[in-house]
Scaffold this active site. Structure first.
Site, PDB file in Angstrom:
ATOM      1  N   VAL A 238      -2.107   3.178   6.916  1.00 41.19           N
ATOM      2  CA  VAL A 238      -1.562   1.586   6.669  1.00 41.19           C
ATOM      3  C   VAL A 238      -0.502   1.325   7.612  1.00 41.19           C
ATOM      4  CG1 VAL A 238      -3.317   1.190   4.632  1.00 41.19           C
ATOM      5  CG2 VAL A 238      -1.141   2.145   4.671  1.00 41.19           C
TER       6      VAL A 238
ATOM      7  N   SER B 160      -3.664  -2.362   0.248  1.00 41.11           N
ATOM      8  CA  SER B 160      -2.506  -2.264   0.025  1.00 41.11           C
ATOM      9  C   SER B 160      -1.276  -0.734   0.220  1.00 41.11           C
ATOM     10  CB  SER B 160      -2.636  -1.849  -2.036  1.00 41.11           C
ATOM     11  OG  SER B 160      -2.064  -0.733  -2.001  1.00 41.11           O
ATOM     12  N   LYS B 161      -0.604  -1.174   0.235  1.00 40.08           N
ATOM     13  CA  LYS B 161       0.589   0.344   1.026  1.00 40.08           C
ATOM     14  C   LYS B 161       0.081   1.949   0.440  1.00 40.08           C
ATOM     15  CE  LYS B 161       4.294  -2.316   1.705  1.00 40.08           C
ATOM     16  NZ  LYS B 161       6.237  -1.119   2.337  1.00 40.08           N
ATOM     17  N   ARG B 162      -0.707   1.403  -0.927  1.00 42.51           N
ATOM     18  CA  ARG B 162      -1.524   2.856  -1.203  1.00 42.51           C
ATOM     19  C   ARG B 162      -2.629   2.959  -1.073  1.00 42.51           C
ATOM     20  NH1 ARG B 162      -0.205   1.473  -6.642  1.00 42.51           N
ATOM     21  NH2 ARG B 162       0.820  -0.328  -5.377  1.00 42.51           N
ATOM     22  N   ASP B 163      -3.579   2.644  -0.696  1.00 43.01           N
ATOM     23  CA  ASP B 163      -5.245   2.599  -0.023  1.00 43.01           C
ATOM     24  C   ASP B 163      -5.471   3.683   1.196  1.00 43.01           C
ATOM     25  OD1 ASP B 163      -6.063   0.729  -1.818  1.00 43.01           O
ATOM     26  OD2 ASP B 163      -5.735  -0.881  -0.527  1.00 43.01           O
TER      27      ASP B 163
END
Ligand code: GLU
Length: 510
Positions: free
Chosen positions: A272, A261-264
């Site tokens: 990312v 995900s974008k938050r990872d």
């Protein structure tokens, strides 16, 4: 006749392009180039609520940085434009009308509140053959009522009339045949009068058809939409020229548990996004591969192997080789773990293989940002310094960490090395060493090394202690490339200066 390969990358400008989107663009590009086809960049901006300023420029900049070339698009032009969906309203309007006239779509007046109510009353509410006659639409209402509502300018949507109980086949070139029953599909909204814009589904199908797209290569998250798209092609009577579907495997978190995900990214310590992104609303900054010092070639190589392999264990492939080797047969169905450590390894490999002049140019700004006037050094000097330390570097910035001592005298000396190597008698031995160095007729590595080692042996000194003290004085710590290669490059004068400075400044350990 074989159809000309035409593919499209169709991002929505709703934020920065995610690395998964970059991989989709790359696979489209490789496929197009391999087949001598066309690569289209289409901006799918029909969801006005999610539009983010700057996102389209970001997409263009990211693709350009990575060398993913576009043949037709907003900037490039082309015979099938406009390439931005918000500029194609007339086209969509005409196509919506075509479906309405053919009875394949209908007009619905249900307000958001009414839909909300239906959802609250029926737990699994879906707008479809089982419910549509209880809703307010052109199928359930008398014709005069529909006319009245329309003439009063009541907001409406156009919905696709899905015939229940039909098996819909999606033939995916990676996944094979997938069959689903049309009864599970809902009557998707195709157009909204409120903003005079189509939804993704309609615009996507109409454009793929009009732009003569031969292969739809996109992320797995779009697979659930494919049956609906098949039915739409059919409703328009375009079944025969429908593009082939290719749904690429998901990118998974590094541990393989769930979708990346974008938050990872910044949470787990890797970007990312291809380029740094400054969110125009929140002001939040997300890191990018470019700003982290990745080389575009390395990012491309890394991404190419996330979901595809060349059929053997070749890992290093430049764009040209990727174009030659790429094939859908070797794309995997299962998700690809985003092994970002491997990304660093690729960067290291590309750094090692880079021509010296190019690496020298890339290193100059790093020298400058560290306060070094690089014009005081010849390109040859810089390049030889790089050569000695690059095996320890993953990024151009690491070259500074590894090789700063080539450009400045040590200002501090590593405490633990002093403790181990700089004893009471060391300054005296270093004084002697200065004498040996001064006596050398040839200061090159090959000539200096045997003389210095011979002197150590003659004196019965401890080789490790003397050489490490020498290193501590010249480098500032006991690490780095071969000692005599360092001294050859920095030269006799500088070497002796550093020895004198160390003798004056380091307090010997007990
Ligand atoms: N606009 C969609 C996206 O943002 C395109 C999906 C497709 O390629 O059909 O990814």
């Amino acid at each position: 006749m074989e159809r000309k390969v035409r593919v499209r990358f169709a991002p929505s400008p709703t934020g920065p392009l995610h690395i998964g989107g970059v991989r989709t663009a790359l696979y489209n590009y490789l496929f197009a180039r391999q087949h001598g086809g066309d690569m289209i960049l289409r901006i799918e901006d029909t969801d006005s609520n999610r539009f983010v300023p700057g996102a389209e420029d970001y997409i263009n900049e990211a693709l350009a940085w990575l060398g993913i070339g576009i043949d037709e698009g907003v900037r490039e032009g082309g015979a099938y434009g406009p390439y931005k969906q918000s500029e194609r309203r007339d086209i969509y309007r005409a196509h919506v009308k075509q479906l309405l006239d053919a009875g394949k779509a209908y007009i619905a007046f249900d307000t958001p509140a009414e839909l909300e109510k239906a959802r609250a009353e029926h737990s699994n509410f879906q707008y479809d053959a089982t419910t549509r006659m209880q809703m307010r639409n052109s199928l359930s209402l008398p014709a005069e009522e529909v006319e009245r509502l329309m003439s009063e300018g009541t907001p409406y949507v156009v919905r696709f009339l899905i015939e229940p109980g039909r098996d819909v086949e999606v033939n995916d070139l990676i996944r094979g045949k997938v069959t689903i029953n049309s009864s599970i599909l809902d009557d998707k909204v195709l157009y909204k009068s409120a903003d005079d814009l189509p939804t993704y589904h309609l615009a996507n199908i109409v454009d793929d058809h009009l732009m003569e797209v031969s292969h739809v290569i996109r992320g797995e998250e779009w697979l659930p939409s494919a049956p609906l798209h098949v039915l739409l092609y059919e409703a328009f009577g375009w079944g025969d020229t429908r593009p082939d579907f290719v749904h690429l495997p998901l990118l998974l978190k590094p541990d393989g548990k769930g979708k990346l995900s974008k938050r990872d990214g910044d949470r787990l310590g890797f970007p990312v996004f291809p380029l740094e992104w400054h969110d125009p609303k929140s002001g939040e900054v997300s890191s990018g591969y470019r700003e982290k010092g990745y080389l575009p070639e390395a990012v491309i190589n890394f991404l190419a192997l996330l979901g595809w392999n060349p059929g053997d264990d070749t890992e290093i492939m430049d764009m040209k080789q990727l174009i030659e080797k790429f094939s859908l047969d070797h794309c995997s169905k299962s998700g690809a773990r985003f092994a970002f450590e491997k990304g660093k390894w690729f960067n290291h490999e590309y750094l090692m293989a880079m021509p010296a002049e190019k690496l020298t140019e890339l290193f100059k700004p790093v020298l400058k940002s560290n306060g070094i006037d690089f014009s005081a050094y010849s390109d040859e000097y810089i390049s030889r310094a790089i050569d000695m330390v690059k095996s320890r570097a993953n990024f151009v910035n690491d070259l500074w960490e590894q090789g700063a001592f080539f450009f400045k005298m040590p200002t501090v000396y590593a405490e633990k090395d002093i403790k181990k190597r700089w004893k009471e008698g060391t300054p005296q031995i270093m004084e002697e060493l200065i004498g040996v160095l001064e006596s050398l007729s040839d200061f090159s590595s090959a000539a200096a090394e045997p003389v210095v080692l011979g002197w150590i042996a003659d004196k019965g000194y401890h080789l490790g202690n003397v050489m490490n003290a020498f290193r501590l004085a010249v480098v500032g710590e006991c690490k780095g490339p071969h000692m005599f290669d360092i001294t050859e490059l920095i030269g006799r004068e500088e070497t002796i200066k550093r020895l004198r400075k160390a003798i004056a400044e380091i307090t010997p350990a007990e």
